[in-house]
Design an enzyme around this catalytic site. Structure first.
Site, PDB file in Angstrom:
ATOM      1  N   LEU A  45       0.708  -1.345  -0.006  1.00  0.00           N
ATOM      2  CA  LEU A  45      -0.071   0.168   0.008  1.00  0.00           C
ATOM      3  C   LEU A  45       0.923   1.308  -0.026  1.00  0.00           C
ATOM      4  O   LEU A  45       1.934   1.316   0.727  1.00  0.00           O
ATOM      5  CB  LEU A  45      -0.916   0.063   1.388  1.00  0.00           C
TER       6      LEU A  45
ATOM      7  N   SER B 135       9.870   8.292  -1.252  1.00  0.00           N
ATOM      8  CA  SER B 135       9.110   7.131  -0.568  1.00  0.00           C
ATOM      9  C   SER B 135      10.066   6.617   0.487  1.00  0.00           C
ATOM     10  O   SER B 135      11.118   6.492   0.467  1.00  0.00           O
ATOM     11  CB  SER B 135       8.641   6.404  -1.270  1.00  0.00           C
TER      12      SER B 135
ATOM     13  N   ILE C 124       4.269  -1.122   3.572  1.00  0.00           N
ATOM     14  CA  ILE C 124       3.455   0.203   3.662  1.00  0.00           C
ATOM     15  C   ILE C 124       4.489   1.111   3.138  1.00  0.00           C
ATOM     16  O   ILE C 124       5.756   1.262   3.471  1.00  0.00           O
ATOM     17  CB  ILE C 124       3.121   0.514   5.102  1.00  0.00           C
ATOM     18  N   GLU C 125       4.168   1.660   1.973  1.00  0.00           N
ATOM     19  CA  GLU C 125       4.954   3.066   1.452  1.00  0.00           C
ATOM     20  C   GLU C 125       4.422   4.473   1.692  1.00  0.00           C
ATOM     21  O   GLU C 125       3.140   4.399   1.726  1.00  0.00           O
ATOM     22  CB  GLU C 125       5.097   2.905  -0.056  1.00  0.00           C
ATOM     23  N   VAL C 126       4.889   5.282   2.499  1.00  0.00           N
ATOM     24  CA  VAL C 126       4.568   6.589   2.768  1.00  0.00           C
ATOM     25  C   VAL C 126       5.374   7.534   1.706  1.00  0.00           C
ATOM     26  O   VAL C 126       6.651   7.506   2.062  1.00  0.00           O
ATOM     27  CB  VAL C 126       4.478   6.847   4.015  1.00  0.00           C
TER      28      VAL C 126
END
Length: 129
Positions: free
Chosen positions: A71, A109, A120-122
Site C-alpha cells: 500500500l 518514499s 507500507i509505502e509513505v
C-alpha cells in the site's frame, strides 16, 4: 466507465484490534465502527475496511490473507518527520527515503511493514525533485 478515485480497500488482518492500534497510533488514521460493528480506519476521503482472517465478510477476495498487500499513502508531512514517527514507535524502515514514480509523477518514499507484514509505502510529492 470513468473511475475517479479509490473509496476504500479491504485489509485482512490476523488481529483487527492490533491493526487498528498500529494504523491509528503510528499513521494517525481514525478508528471507525460501521454497519453493525464492522471495524475500519478513516483517513482523508478514504477508508480501510478490516476483515478478521478466517472470518471475512462476503463477498470477499478469492484468497484473502494477511500480509499480502503493498500500500502507498501520500502525506504532506516531510519524510524526516515520518521516519522520526516510525522510530518513536519502534518501526523498522525497510527502504528509503528513495525516489519513486507515483500516479502524479516523481515522489520520495519510505517503506516499512505493518503488524501483518503488509508493505507500507509513505510518500511525499513535495519532497521529490
Amino acid at each position: 466507465m470513468k473511475i475517479d478515485r479509490i473509496d476504500h480497500i479491504v485489509l485482512t488482518a490476523f488481529d483487527v484490534e492490533r491493526t487498528i492500534d498500529f494504523y491509528s497510533r503510528v499513521m494517525g488514521m481514525e478508528p471507525i465502527t460501521f454497519a453493525g460493528g464492522r471495524r475500519g480506519l478513516a483517513f482523508g476521503r478514504q477508508k480501510i475496511n478490516l476483515h478478521q482472517a478466517g472470518r471475512e465478510y462476503e463477498p470477499k477476495a478469492l484468497k484473502p490473507v494477511p500480509g499480502s498487500l503493498d500500500l502507498c499513502f501520500i502525506t504532506e508531512t516531510p519524510l524526516d518527520g515520518v521516519i522520526a514517527r516510525l522510530k518513536e514507535n519502534g518501526i523498522v524502515v525497510v527502504d528509503g527515503p528513495v525516489a519513486k514514480t507515483g500516479a502524479l509523477g516523481p515522489m520520495t518514499s519510505v517503506y516499512f511493514r505493518d503488524p501483518d507484514g503488509n508493505l507500507i509505502e509513505v510518500s511525499n510529492y513535495a519532497a521529490a525533485s
